[in-house]
Write an enzyme that holds these catalytic residues in place. Sequence first.
Site, PDB file in Angstrom:
ATOM      1  CD  GLU A 167       8.800  46.993 130.271  1.00 52.12           C
ATOM      2  OE1 GLU A 167       8.980  47.988 130.989  1.00 52.12           O
ATOM      3  OE2 GLU A 167       9.573  46.015 130.270  1.00 52.12           O
ATOM      4  CD  GLU A 355      12.604  45.970 126.499  1.00 54.94           C
ATOM      5  OE1 GLU A 355      13.078  46.126 127.648  1.00 54.94           O
ATOM      6  OE2 GLU A 355      11.905  46.825 125.936  1.00 54.94           O
TER       7      GLU A 355
END
Length: 446
Positions: A167, A355
């Site tokens: 991320e 995720e």
Amino acid sequence: MLTRRAFGDDFIWGAATSAAQSEGAWNEDGRGPSIWDTFAAQSKNLSGNNGPAKGSDFYHQYPNDIRLLGLLGFKNFRFSISWSRILPNGHGRINQKGLSFYHRLIDLCLLKGITPWCTLYHWDLPQALQDKGGWANRDIINYFEDYVHLVTNEFGDKVKHWMVLNEPTAFTGVGYFLGLHAPGKRGLSQFLPAMHHAALCQPIGEMVIRSNVPNSYVGTTYSCTGIHPHSQSVQDVQAAERMDAMLNRLFVEPAMGLGYPVKSLPVLRKVYDYFGPNDEKILPCNFDFIGLQPYTREVVSHRFIIPYLQARLIPANERSVQHTAMNWEVYPPVMREMVEKFAAYSNVKDIIITENGAAFPDQVIDGRIDDQQRQSYFVNHLKELQNCVLDGLPVKGYFVWSLTDNFEWAESYRPRFGLIYVDYEDQTRIVKDSGYWFQRFLSKTN
Ligand code: NOJ
């Protein structure tokens, strides 16, 4: 109906963690401090036991956690390497005890038939490198390259599945623009160079992995959020477009050879001030997969006073919608919205959901955690994902966030995302009902 079989026999099922959130043992066996240790020590909310110093004690409890992962039926484990555990100063001197920890962890996974998926950078920069400017200093590219060489040469014969960054929008945006995450820096003059250097580390990390690891499967992971305008007014629609450029397109587009989304977010033009002569050519990647991490959607309205974006995210609790302990709306269609959006880039090959999960307040009653809300969250998101697979979208795997409860960054230990509950008083574990739901789901062949 949700069935495991609909996903196909080769579908990858796993659970994920990260070093800074779970390992603890922050100063054991020669580990150097990371920016999160420093940031926590300076922050009111994260001082003492509220910081990452103990995590969920994965450094000591990994044999039990990997045993539980296997017990629940997962065959894949996503974890990250703590850069400062193996290079306490970020570069130079190698800490053999740090390397040997990851050898033990990887060997145990392999022994149990669990495939290790390794993230190279999940937000815990060595403090020694932040002292030199961190991601905002272009030298970070060389330090990162050396670090990736070390890790992939060391573990490359055992680990084939690699993710370069976790991320990047989050760690550069929240850490170097908003100052709410480590290292607590603010403003465009920190953010834009940090963003650009992280974007350059995507292809560089990929290249180093490929050169050191034969038969590697290489990707990187992206945060992604469904973005919906509050109304159909031109102003709200344009605000949503800017937010989408910021939250969803910022790193994937340069990786796909499309450059930064400057047309939708003109303030990004200033990034060219930080370009070296060949950067344009270096940025594109050739990943085998991209990791997507969809959790929720945001509803966006135009708001003139918000700098650069002129857009406001309307919090879920102001919208009277079901939301998690993070105040994130529960919105299962985000799965399809994101898979379709990212699959539309012509250079995207495989997509893995690296995720997905939810934090809800868990209560231990008679030694059991009946977490119905989390279980429904999984069922409803997986139904959406199953439809993506059945419709031929290139989704190849799904990782739950997270295997155990752990340190949730600026939110400390309050939000619990785990399939396994952690009692932070004594670090004991209890499998939640949602964990047993996965065990049943994964053991079914029909
Ligand atoms: C994304 C991050 O990668 C992870 O570290 C974090 O805990 C989860 N989202 C939940 O916020």
